[in-house]
Design a protein around this motif. Structure first.
Motif, PDB file in Angstrom:
ATOM      1  N   TYR A 172       0.823  -1.200   0.000  1.00  0.00           N
ATOM      2  CA  TYR A 172       0.000   0.000   0.000  1.00  0.00           C
ATOM      3  C   TYR A 172       0.865   1.261   0.000  1.00  0.00           C
ATOM      4  CZ  TYR A 172      -3.691  -2.983   2.067  1.00  0.00           C
ATOM      5  OH  TYR A 172      -4.598  -3.964   2.342  1.00  0.00           O
ATOM      6  N   THR A 173       0.247   2.386  -0.368  1.00  0.00           N
ATOM      7  CA  THR A 173       0.778   3.687   0.016  1.00  0.00           C
ATOM      8  C   THR A 173       0.239   3.960   1.406  1.00  0.00           C
ATOM      9  OG1 THR A 173       0.779   4.459  -2.283  1.00  0.00           O
ATOM     10  CG2 THR A 173       0.891   6.132  -0.548  1.00  0.00           C
ATOM     11  N   PHE A 174       1.086   3.771   2.397  1.00  0.00           N
ATOM     12  CA  PHE A 174       0.626   3.698   3.795  1.00  0.00           C
ATOM     13  C   PHE A 174      -0.136   4.942   4.207  1.00  0.00           C
ATOM     14  CE2 PHE A 174       0.512   1.561   7.684  1.00  0.00           C
ATOM     15  CZ  PHE A 174       0.929   2.361   8.734  1.00  0.00           C
ATOM     16  N   SER A 175       0.325   6.115   3.762  1.00  0.00           N
ATOM     17  CA  SER A 175      -0.294   7.364   4.215  1.00  0.00           C
ATOM     18  C   SER A 175      -1.732   7.520   3.736  1.00  0.00           C
ATOM     19  CB  SER A 175       0.544   8.553   3.753  1.00  0.00           C
ATOM     20  OG  SER A 175       0.583   8.599   2.330  1.00  0.00           O
ATOM     21  N   ARG A 176      -2.159   6.760   2.765  1.00  0.00           N
ATOM     22  CA  ARG A 176      -3.512   6.886   2.245  1.00  0.00           C
ATOM     23  C   ARG A 176      -4.503   5.936   2.914  1.00  0.00           C
ATOM     24  NH1 ARG A 176      -3.864   6.474  -4.020  1.00  0.00           N
ATOM     25  NH2 ARG A 176      -5.989   7.089  -3.483  1.00  0.00           N
ATOM     26  N   LEU A 177      -4.028   5.193   3.869  1.00  0.00           N
ATOM     27  CA  LEU A 177      -4.854   4.163   4.472  1.00  0.00           C
ATOM     28  C   LEU A 177      -5.676   4.653   5.660  1.00  0.00           C
ATOM     29  CD1 LEU A 177      -2.580   1.007   4.650  1.00  0.00           C
ATOM     30  CD2 LEU A 177      -4.396   1.516   2.998  1.00  0.00           C
ATOM     31  N   CYS A 178      -6.874   4.115   5.756  1.00  0.00           N
ATOM     32  CA  CYS A 178      -7.582   4.016   7.025  1.00  0.00           C
ATOM     33  C   CYS A 178      -7.413   2.563   7.474  1.00  0.00           C
ATOM     34  CB  CYS A 178      -9.065   4.337   6.878  1.00  0.00           C
ATOM     35  SG  CYS A 178      -9.442   6.087   6.846  1.00  0.00           S
ATOM     36  N   VAL A 179      -7.041   2.391   8.709  1.00  0.00           N
ATOM     37  CA  VAL A 179      -6.867   1.055   9.268  1.00  0.00           C
ATOM     38  C   VAL A 179      -7.756   0.920  10.490  1.00  0.00           C
ATOM     39  CG1 VAL A 179      -5.262  -0.590  10.294  1.00  0.00           C
ATOM     40  CG2 VAL A 179      -4.509   0.876   8.407  1.00  0.00           C
ATOM     41  N   GLY A 180      -8.494  -0.143  10.529  1.00  0.00           N
ATOM     42  CA  GLY A 180      -9.371  -0.390  11.657  1.00  0.00           C
ATOM     43  C   GLY A 180      -9.024  -1.692  12.346  1.00  0.00           C
ATOM     44  N   GLY A 187     -21.781 -10.462  15.583  1.00  0.00           N
ATOM     45  CA  GLY A 187     -21.235  -9.716  14.462  1.00  0.00           C
ATOM     46  C   GLY A 187     -19.886  -9.110  14.782  1.00  0.00           C
ATOM     47  N   ARG A 188     -19.205  -8.672  13.752  1.00  0.00           N
ATOM     48  CA  ARG A 188     -17.910  -8.055  13.907  1.00  0.00           C
ATOM     49  C   ARG A 188     -18.094  -6.612  14.403  1.00  0.00           C
ATOM     50  NH1 ARG A 188     -13.866  -9.483   9.137  1.00  0.00           N
ATOM     51  NH2 ARG A 188     -14.383 -11.530   9.967  1.00  0.00           N
ATOM     52  N   GLU A 189     -17.291  -6.235  15.356  1.00  0.00           N
ATOM     53  CA  GLU A 189     -17.392  -4.920  15.998  1.00  0.00           C
ATOM     54  C   GLU A 189     -16.084  -4.164  15.795  1.00  0.00           C
ATOM     55  OE1 GLU A 189     -18.605  -3.630  20.471  1.00  0.00           O
ATOM     56  OE2 GLU A 189     -16.824  -4.906  20.339  1.00  0.00           O
ATOM     57  N   ARG A 190     -16.199  -2.934  15.325  1.00  0.00           N
ATOM     58  CA  ARG A 190     -14.994  -2.122  15.186  1.00  0.00           C
ATOM     59  C   ARG A 190     -14.658  -1.494  16.534  1.00  0.00           C
ATOM     60  NH1 ARG A 190     -15.044   3.157  11.603  1.00  0.00           N
ATOM     61  NH2 ARG A 190     -15.700   4.010  13.610  1.00  0.00           N
ATOM     62  N   VAL A 191     -13.448  -1.695  16.999  1.00  0.00           N
ATOM     63  CA  VAL A 191     -13.049  -1.136  18.288  1.00  0.00           C
ATOM     64  C   VAL A 191     -12.206   0.124  18.136  1.00  0.00           C
ATOM     65  CG1 VAL A 191     -13.205  -3.313  19.522  1.00  0.00           C
ATOM     66  CG2 VAL A 191     -11.047  -2.680  18.459  1.00  0.00           C
ATOM     67  N   ALA A 192     -11.542   0.281  17.004  1.00  0.00           N
ATOM     68  CA  ALA A 192     -10.695   1.455  16.815  1.00  0.00           C
ATOM     69  C   ALA A 192     -10.369   1.609  15.345  1.00  0.00           C
ATOM     70  CB  ALA A 192      -9.399   1.330  17.616  1.00  0.00           C
ATOM     71  N   ARG A 193     -10.092   2.839  14.964  1.00  0.00           N
ATOM     72  CA  ARG A 193      -9.608   3.042  13.611  1.00  0.00           C
ATOM     73  C   ARG A 193      -8.724   4.275  13.590  1.00  0.00           C
ATOM     74  NH1 ARG A 193     -10.298   8.206  11.964  1.00  0.00           N
ATOM     75  NH2 ARG A 193     -12.471   8.918  11.816  1.00  0.00           N
ATOM     76  N   ILE A 194      -7.856   4.331  12.580  1.00  0.00           N
ATOM     77  CA  ILE A 194      -6.944   5.447  12.426  1.00  0.00           C
ATOM     78  C   ILE A 194      -6.816   5.785  10.952  1.00  0.00           C
ATOM     79  CG2 ILE A 194      -4.901   3.920  12.369  1.00  0.00           C
ATOM     80  CD1 ILE A 194      -3.356   6.160  13.849  1.00  0.00           C
ATOM     81  N   TYR A 195      -6.777   7.067  10.650  1.00  0.00           N
ATOM     82  CA  TYR A 195      -6.454   7.529   9.322  1.00  0.00           C
ATOM     83  C   TYR A 195      -4.977   7.898   9.335  1.00  0.00           C
ATOM     84  CZ  TYR A 195      -5.992  10.692   5.332  1.00  0.00           C
ATOM     85  OH  TYR A 195      -5.569  11.324   4.194  1.00  0.00           O
ATOM     86  N   ILE A 196      -4.180   7.143   8.588  1.00  0.00           N
ATOM     87  CA  ILE A 196      -2.738   7.303   8.658  1.00  0.00           C
ATOM     88  C   ILE A 196      -2.326   8.705   8.212  1.00  0.00           C
ATOM     89  CG2 ILE A 196      -0.527   6.433   7.830  1.00  0.00           C
ATOM     90  CD1 ILE A 196      -2.083   4.476   9.631  1.00  0.00           C
ATOM     91  N   GLY A 197      -2.855   9.180   7.113  1.00  0.00           N
ATOM     92  CA  GLY A 197      -2.404  10.453   6.558  1.00  0.00           C
ATOM     93  C   GLY A 197      -2.691  11.635   7.455  1.00  0.00           C
ATOM     94  N   VAL A 238      -8.514   0.255   4.203  1.00  0.00           N
ATOM     95  CA  VAL A 238      -9.135   0.772   2.991  1.00  0.00           C
ATOM     96  C   VAL A 238      -8.348   2.010   2.583  1.00  0.00           C
ATOM     97  CG1 VAL A 238     -10.830   2.107   4.325  1.00  0.00           C
ATOM     98  CG2 VAL A 238     -11.289   1.549   1.922  1.00  0.00           C
ATOM     99  N   VAL A 239      -8.160   2.147   1.290  1.00  0.00           N
ATOM    100  CA  VAL A 239      -7.440   3.307   0.774  1.00  0.00           C
ATOM    101  C   VAL A 239      -8.410   4.462   0.637  1.00  0.00           C
ATOM    102  CG1 VAL A 239      -6.108   4.242  -1.152  1.00  0.00           C
ATOM    103  CG2 VAL A 239      -5.787   1.862  -0.447  1.00  0.00           C
ATOM    104  N   LYS A 240      -8.055   5.596   1.227  1.00  0.00           N
ATOM    105  CA  LYS A 240      -8.909   6.785   1.137  1.00  0.00           C
ATOM    106  C   LYS A 240      -8.669   7.520  -0.175  1.00  0.00           C
ATOM    107  CE  LYS A 240      -9.227   9.867   4.299  1.00  0.00           C
ATOM    108  NZ  LYS A 240     -10.645  10.225   4.139  1.00  0.00           N
ATOM    109  N   ASN A 275     -10.422  13.958   7.340  1.00  0.00           N
ATOM    110  CA  ASN A 275     -10.033  13.039   8.410  1.00  0.00           C
ATOM    111  C   ASN A 275     -11.057  11.945   8.687  1.00  0.00           C
ATOM    112  OD1 ASN A 275      -7.412  13.646   9.347  1.00  0.00           O
ATOM    113  ND2 ASN A 275      -8.164  15.543  10.269  1.00  0.00           N
ATOM    114  N   ASN A 276     -12.012  11.790   7.802  1.00  0.00           N
ATOM    115  CA  ASN A 276     -12.987  10.720   7.973  1.00  0.00           C
ATOM    116  C   ASN A 276     -12.510   9.452   7.282  1.00  0.00           C
ATOM    117  OD1 ASN A 276     -14.803  12.487   9.293  1.00  0.00           O
ATOM    118  ND2 ASN A 276     -15.499  13.256   7.313  1.00  0.00           N
ATOM    119  N   CYS A 277     -13.021   8.336   7.741  1.00  0.00           N
ATOM    120  CA  CYS A 277     -12.705   7.061   7.116  1.00  0.00           C
ATOM    121  C   CYS A 277     -13.981   6.445   6.550  1.00  0.00           C
ATOM    122  CB  CYS A 277     -12.092   6.098   8.125  1.00  0.00           C
ATOM    123  SG  CYS A 277     -10.369   6.437   8.517  1.00  0.00           S
TER     124      CYS A 277
END
Length: 125
Positions: A27-35, A44-54, A99-101, A106-108
């Protein structure tokens, strides 16, 4: 070829800590949102955290606020989930996803396109 590889899961007693790592490649790391997501059997699957790298923005689920921290190391293309004060209800398979933004705000996005294999976290009382 894009790849996400989690590590750092294990078994701890309540009140203990673990740090999960998610190494991203292809990936181009800076363009990623990672959860970080978690799932227990039958739920069901639960999102506990996410970060927008850029942009550096982070978001934590209410259930882990004050206990978990998400961070990133751009030199290593890795996202971390530091989990402190673990509770038995934190027991789950933990997955990282990316996911690539396409925008620079600053939203994912709500949907993630790539997933790791998961790492098990077990917290005993």
């Amino acid at each position: 070829q894009v790849q996400l590889r989690e590590s750092g899961g294990g078994s701890v007693q309540a009140g203990g800590s673990l740090r999960l790592s998610c190494a991203a490649s292809g990936y181009t790391f800076s363009r990623l949102c990672v959860g970080w997501f978690r799932q227990v059997p039958g739920k069901g699957r639960e999102r506990v955290a996410r970060i927008y790298i850029g942009g550096g923005s982070t978001l934590l689920h209410d259930s882990v606020q004050g206990r978990f921290t998400i961070s990133q190391d751009s030199d290593k293309n890795t996202v971390y989930l530091q989990m402190n004060s673990l509770k038995p209800e934190d027991t789950a398979m933990y997955y990282c996803a990316a996911v690539v933004k396409s925008s620079t705000n600053n939203n994912c996005p709500s949907s993630y396109t790539d997933w790791g294999q998961g790492t098990q976290v077990t917290v005993s009382s």
